[in-house]
Design an enzyme around this catalytic site. Structure first.
Site, PDB file in Angstrom:
ATOM      1  N   LYS A 204       2.293   9.776  -4.282  1.00 34.55           N
ATOM      2  CA  LYS A 204       1.532  10.658  -5.184  1.00 34.55           C
ATOM      3  C   LYS A 204       1.481  12.091  -4.678  1.00 34.55           C
ATOM      4  O   LYS A 204       1.672  12.357  -3.487  1.00 34.55           O
ATOM      5  CB  LYS A 204       0.131  10.090  -5.396  1.00 34.55           C
ATOM      6  N   ARG A 238      -0.757  -0.745  -4.752  1.00 35.89           N
ATOM      7  CA  ARG A 238       0.326  -0.530  -5.722  1.00 35.89           C
ATOM      8  C   ARG A 238       1.323   0.430  -5.082  1.00 35.89           C
ATOM      9  O   ARG A 238       0.997   1.588  -4.843  1.00 35.89           O
ATOM     10  CB  ARG A 238      -0.261   0.049  -7.014  1.00 35.89           C
TER      11      ARG A 238
HETATM   12  C1  9MG Z   1       0.244   2.948 -13.774  1.00 36.48           C
HETATM   13  N1  9MG Z   1      -0.318   3.563 -12.584  1.00 36.48           N
HETATM   14  C2  9MG Z   1       0.105   4.715 -11.990  1.00 36.48           C
HETATM   15  N2  9MG Z   1      -0.657   4.984 -10.928  1.00 36.48           N
HETATM   16  C3  9MG Z   1      -1.582   3.993 -10.842  1.00 36.48           C
HETATM   17  C4  9MG Z   1      -2.650   3.722  -9.987  1.00 36.48           C
HETATM   18  O1  9MG Z   1      -2.968   4.534  -8.983  1.00 36.48           O
HETATM   19  N3  9MG Z   1      -3.380   2.610 -10.198  1.00 36.48           N
HETATM   20  C5  9MG Z   1      -3.095   1.784 -11.228  1.00 36.48           C
HETATM   21  N4  9MG Z   1      -3.877   0.696 -11.396  1.00 36.48           N
HETATM   22  N5  9MG Z   1      -2.096   1.992 -12.088  1.00 36.48           N
HETATM   23  C6  9MG Z   1      -1.360   3.080 -11.896  1.00 36.48           C
END
Ligand code: 9MG
Length: 260
Positions: A204, A238
């Site tokens: 990110k 994730r």
């Molecule tokens: C789809 N998506 C993109 N970034 C995300 C994040 O930080 N958390 C979740 N749950 N979905 C995400």
């Protein structure tokens, strides 16, 4: 949780997995690398991304969901659209991951009678406007309060609490300071909601802001962030780089349990 975006404009993989075959082999590699949940999504959520039509989202997501069903790994579908939730659940999705926290009209009805897991994420405004000067009085309390409120609304609608997890939504309407406060206090969000926490920090822009590195050079930063979230009690991470994150978590886990 490993990310497979079937989008031409994902911020993090530049749309490399836009074709079904490419997405499928990417998911297969994640399974080899030790993924526990595969998160598939057709709509880009990067800042400024334009909304996708329902037909196009279904066209991107459903073939991959059908193709992945036989691999024996839980599949999460990242969507905000009740119609996609409904179709995905009927096709066997194990989890719905909604960056909009199931706030769309019809979202609760779409997921209520199923038994799949549900991830409630916090996002300020929407992907088109979320990074336009986001402001909070006290970010950790406000995000935790939002997640708590959504979880209560969902349980009042008849959804079992065991199906829920919460996510502060790193980068979704947050400055670097907001993101760092949330990461440093993730355990408070877990305590306030009494629900498992999912954290998505991989590649990110907050990591780019800290390291000065472009998205394709954020592996080390992503692993450091994943470990920080794990240390704060995150239950699901994730990530894009499954093999490297799994190795890092194995070492972290071994050290942690040796001490106990
Ligand atoms: C789809 N998506 C993109 N970034 C995300 C994040 O930080 N958390 C979740 N749950 N979905 C995400």
């Amino acid at each position: 949780m490993g990310v497979v975006n079937v989008t031409p404009d994902s911020f993090s993989d530049g749309g490399h997995f836009f074709s079904l075959d490419a997405a499928l082999s990417h998911a297969e590699q994640m399974i080899v690398d030790g993924v526990d949940i595969i998160d598939i999504g057709g709509e880009s959520s990067r800042p400024g991304a334009q909304p996708l039509s329902l037909d196009e989202e279904l066209r991107r997501v459903m073939p991959l969901l059908y193709a992945l069903r036989d691999y024996g790994k839980p599949i999460s579908v990242d969507t905000c659209k009740p119609e996609v939730m409904h179709e995905a659940i009927h096709a066997g999705a194990d989890m719905i991951n909604d960056i909009n926290g199931f706030r769309a009209m019809g979202a609760l009805t779409a997921v209520k009678d199923a038994d799949c897991a549900l991830c409630i994420m916090h996002m300020l405004n929407n992907p088109q406007t979320m990074q336009a000067g986001p402001e909070y009085r006290e970010v950790v309390g406000e995000v935790a309060g939002f997640l708590q409120e959504r979880a209560t609304i969902m349980q009042d609608a008849g959804i079992a609490g065991e199906r829920l997890c919460v996510d502060p939504g790193f980068g979704f309407g947050k400055t670097l300071d907001h993101n760092l406060a949330l990461l440093g206090h993730l355990s408070e969000i877990r305590a306030a909601t009494a629900l498992p926490v999912l954290a998505g920090l991989s590649r990110k822009s907050m990591l780019g802001a800290i390291t000065g590195k472009p998205v394709e050079q954020r592996l080390a930063a992503s692993i450091a962030a994943a470990l920080a979230a794990a240390e704060q009690g995150a239950a699901i991470l994730r990530v894009h780089d499954v093999a490297e994150t799994v190795d890092a978590l194995k070492v972290w886990y071994a050290v942690k349990h040796k001490q106990e």
